[in-house]
Scaffold this active site. Structure first.
Site, short mmCIF file in Angstrom:
data_model
loop_
_atom_site.label_atom_id
_atom_site.label_comp_id
_atom_site.label_asym_id
_atom_site.label_seq_id
_atom_site.Cartn_x
_atom_site.Cartn_y
_atom_site.Cartn_z
N LEU A 15 0.83 -1.21 0.00
CA LEU A 15 0.00 0.00 0.00
C LEU A 15 0.86 1.25 0.00
O LEU A 15 0.69 2.15 -0.83
CB LEU A 15 -0.92 -0.02 1.23
CG LEU A 15 -1.72 1.25 1.52
CD1 LEU A 15 -2.77 1.47 0.45
CD2 LEU A 15 -2.38 1.15 2.90
N SER A 108 4.75 4.13 11.94
CA SER A 108 3.31 4.04 12.15
C SER A 108 2.92 4.81 13.40
O SER A 108 3.73 4.98 14.33
CB SER A 108 2.90 2.57 12.30
OG SER A 108 1.60 2.45 12.84
N SER A 109 1.67 5.25 13.44
CA SER A 109 1.19 5.97 14.62
C SER A 109 1.08 5.08 15.85
O SER A 109 0.95 5.57 16.98
CB SER A 109 -0.18 6.61 14.34
OG SER A 109 -1.12 5.60 13.97
N CYS A 110 1.17 3.76 15.67
CA CYS A 110 1.07 2.86 16.82
C CYS A 110 2.32 2.89 17.70
O CYS A 110 2.36 2.24 18.75
CB CYS A 110 0.78 1.44 16.38
SG CYS A 110 2.18 0.61 15.62
N TYR A 137 5.00 -4.93 16.92
CA TYR A 137 5.20 -4.11 15.72
C TYR A 137 5.67 -2.71 16.10
O TYR A 137 6.60 -2.15 15.50
CB TYR A 137 3.90 -4.04 14.94
CG TYR A 137 3.93 -3.16 13.72
CD1 TYR A 137 4.56 -3.57 12.56
CD2 TYR A 137 3.31 -1.91 13.72
CE1 TYR A 137 4.59 -2.77 11.43
CE2 TYR A 137 3.33 -1.10 12.59
CZ TYR A 137 3.97 -1.53 11.45
OH TYR A 137 4.00 -0.73 10.33
N LYS A 141 9.19 -0.59 15.08
CA LYS A 141 9.20 0.71 14.43
C LYS A 141 9.92 1.77 15.26
O LYS A 141 10.61 2.65 14.73
CB LYS A 141 7.77 1.15 14.11
CG LYS A 141 7.12 0.34 13.00
CD LYS A 141 7.92 0.46 11.71
CE LYS A 141 7.34 -0.34 10.57
NZ LYS A 141 8.14 -0.19 9.33
N PRO A 164 3.21 7.84 9.56
CA PRO A 164 1.86 8.08 9.04
C PRO A 164 0.79 7.61 10.03
O PRO A 164 1.01 6.70 10.83
CB PRO A 164 1.80 7.23 7.77
CG PRO A 164 3.22 6.80 7.50
CD PRO A 164 3.91 6.79 8.81
N HIS A 180 -6.37 -4.22 7.78
CA HIS A 180 -6.72 -3.12 8.67
C HIS A 180 -8.22 -2.81 8.56
O HIS A 180 -8.93 -3.39 7.74
CB HIS A 180 -5.90 -1.88 8.32
CG HIS A 180 -4.46 -1.99 8.74
ND1 HIS A 180 -3.44 -2.20 7.83
CD2 HIS A 180 -3.86 -1.93 9.95
CE1 HIS A 180 -2.29 -2.25 8.46
NE2 HIS A 180 -2.51 -2.11 9.75
N ASP A 270 -11.22 -3.06 21.00
CA ASP A 270 -11.28 -1.77 20.31
C ASP A 270 -9.90 -1.29 19.90
O ASP A 270 -9.77 -0.45 19.00
CB ASP A 270 -11.90 -0.70 21.23
CG ASP A 270 -13.41 -0.71 21.19
OD1 ASP A 270 -13.98 -1.02 20.14
OD2 ASP A 270 -14.02 -0.39 22.23
#
Length: 312
Positions: A15, A108-110, A137, A141, A164, A180, A270
């Site tokens: 992606l 990643s924002s995580c 993950y 990162k 991102p 996702h 969630d």
């Protein structure tokens, strides 16, 4: 950046990497170096070192990664941390050792704490515990960010990092279990429409808040950073707009044409309750996203119909 520079895009079939290749070509960069996983296994240190020694790319964009949604992250944490660390270590080190002028690392924002103050600023990194469903993950990162910073500090290597927010769009993964939230919902509502289902159930309570960015906006931001940013700190890439998972589910259902009921499943996780990035640093530099969420989702569904729904 020289328009004729050799630019290696790691992960061009994904992606993110696919979007970046499109953005580079739109900006006039045609000399792209790409390899499939079959041609170059980025977890293989010997192969990666030989590849960089042979081609010596001027610029490197590290968009290759093992990625997935909540289910995949929670089910395969060992694979997520091992493969991502291997890829990052091999590519960043080989880029430096073979004279790359600049490297862009995509995260990643995580990476941010689960209960982070909102909106999330870059300086909130490592200020609290991570979300447990994707901590493997996230830790990989974070290590990538720190590796870029270490190589800049010790060697003067121009390695930058961009983080991102949640991405979607052409080239997404529509796997029924490992995707996702947006591609998962697009597929689920599309299949429900085809069989005339009366109800669709979504994971969690539907109240979690998320920020979504179209991949082509993200890709344009990456080209912008390559051309305009060289500094120590990582940069958030988002749109600074958020919605609940239920809101995005209703929007996707309307675009797909599913007219049934949407149920929640509170026994499913969630994830992080809220995750809104502060992209003020990037906005101040002069970049802004172009896609609205609705227009972006219509574009994503069009891509799904054209490329991904065979056999659904």
């Amino acid at each position: 950046m020289d328009k004729n520079a050799l630019i290696y895009v790691a992960g061009h079939r994904g992606l993110v990497g696919g979007g970046i290749c499109r953005a580079l070509r739109r900006a006039g960069y045609e000399n792209l170096l790409i390899r499939t996983h079959a041609e170059l296994d980025l977890c293989d240190q010997t192969a990666v070192r030989a590849f960089f020694a042979e081609y010596r790319p001027d610029y490197v964009i590290l968009a290759a990664a093992k990625v997935g949604g909540i289910y995949a992250n929670a089910t395969y944490p060992a694979e997520f941390i091992y493969q991502n660390l291997q890829i990052q270590n091999n590519v960043i080190d080989s880029a430096y050792r073979n004279g790359a002028k600049k490297l862009l690392f995509l995260g990643s924002s995580c990476i941010y704490p689960k209960l982070c103050p909102q909106p999330i600023k870059e300086e909130y990194l490592l200020t609290g515990p991570l979300e447990s469903t994707n901590d493997a993950y996230a830790l990989a990162k974070i290590a990538g960010i720190k590796m870029c910073q270490a190589y800049r500090k010790q060697y003067g290597f121009d390695a930058i990092s961009a983080m991102p927010t949640n991405l979607y769009g052409p080239g997404d993964n529509y796997h029924p279990e490992n995707s996702h939230v947006i591609p998962a919902l697009i597929r689920r509502f599309h299949e429900a429409k085809l069989v005339g289902a009366e109800r669709v159930s979504i994971w969690g309570t539907g109240t979690a808040l998320r920020e979504f960015l179209h991949v082509d906006d993200m890709a344009e931001a990456c080209v912008f950073l390559l051309e305009n940013y060289s500094d120590f700190g990582h940069v958030n890439v988002g749109c600074q707009k958020e919605c609940t998972i239920m809101d995005v589910a209703r929007l996707i259902a309307g675009i797909v044409g599913f007219e049934g009921a949407i149920d929640t499943d509170p026994f499913k996780p969630d994830g992080t309750p809220r995750k809104l990035m502060d992209s003020g640093r990037l906005f101040t530099m002069g970049w802004r996203p172009k896609f609205s969420l609705e227009d972006g989702l219509r574009n994503a569904y069009k891509d799904f119909l054209h490329n991904h729904n065979r056999g659904c």
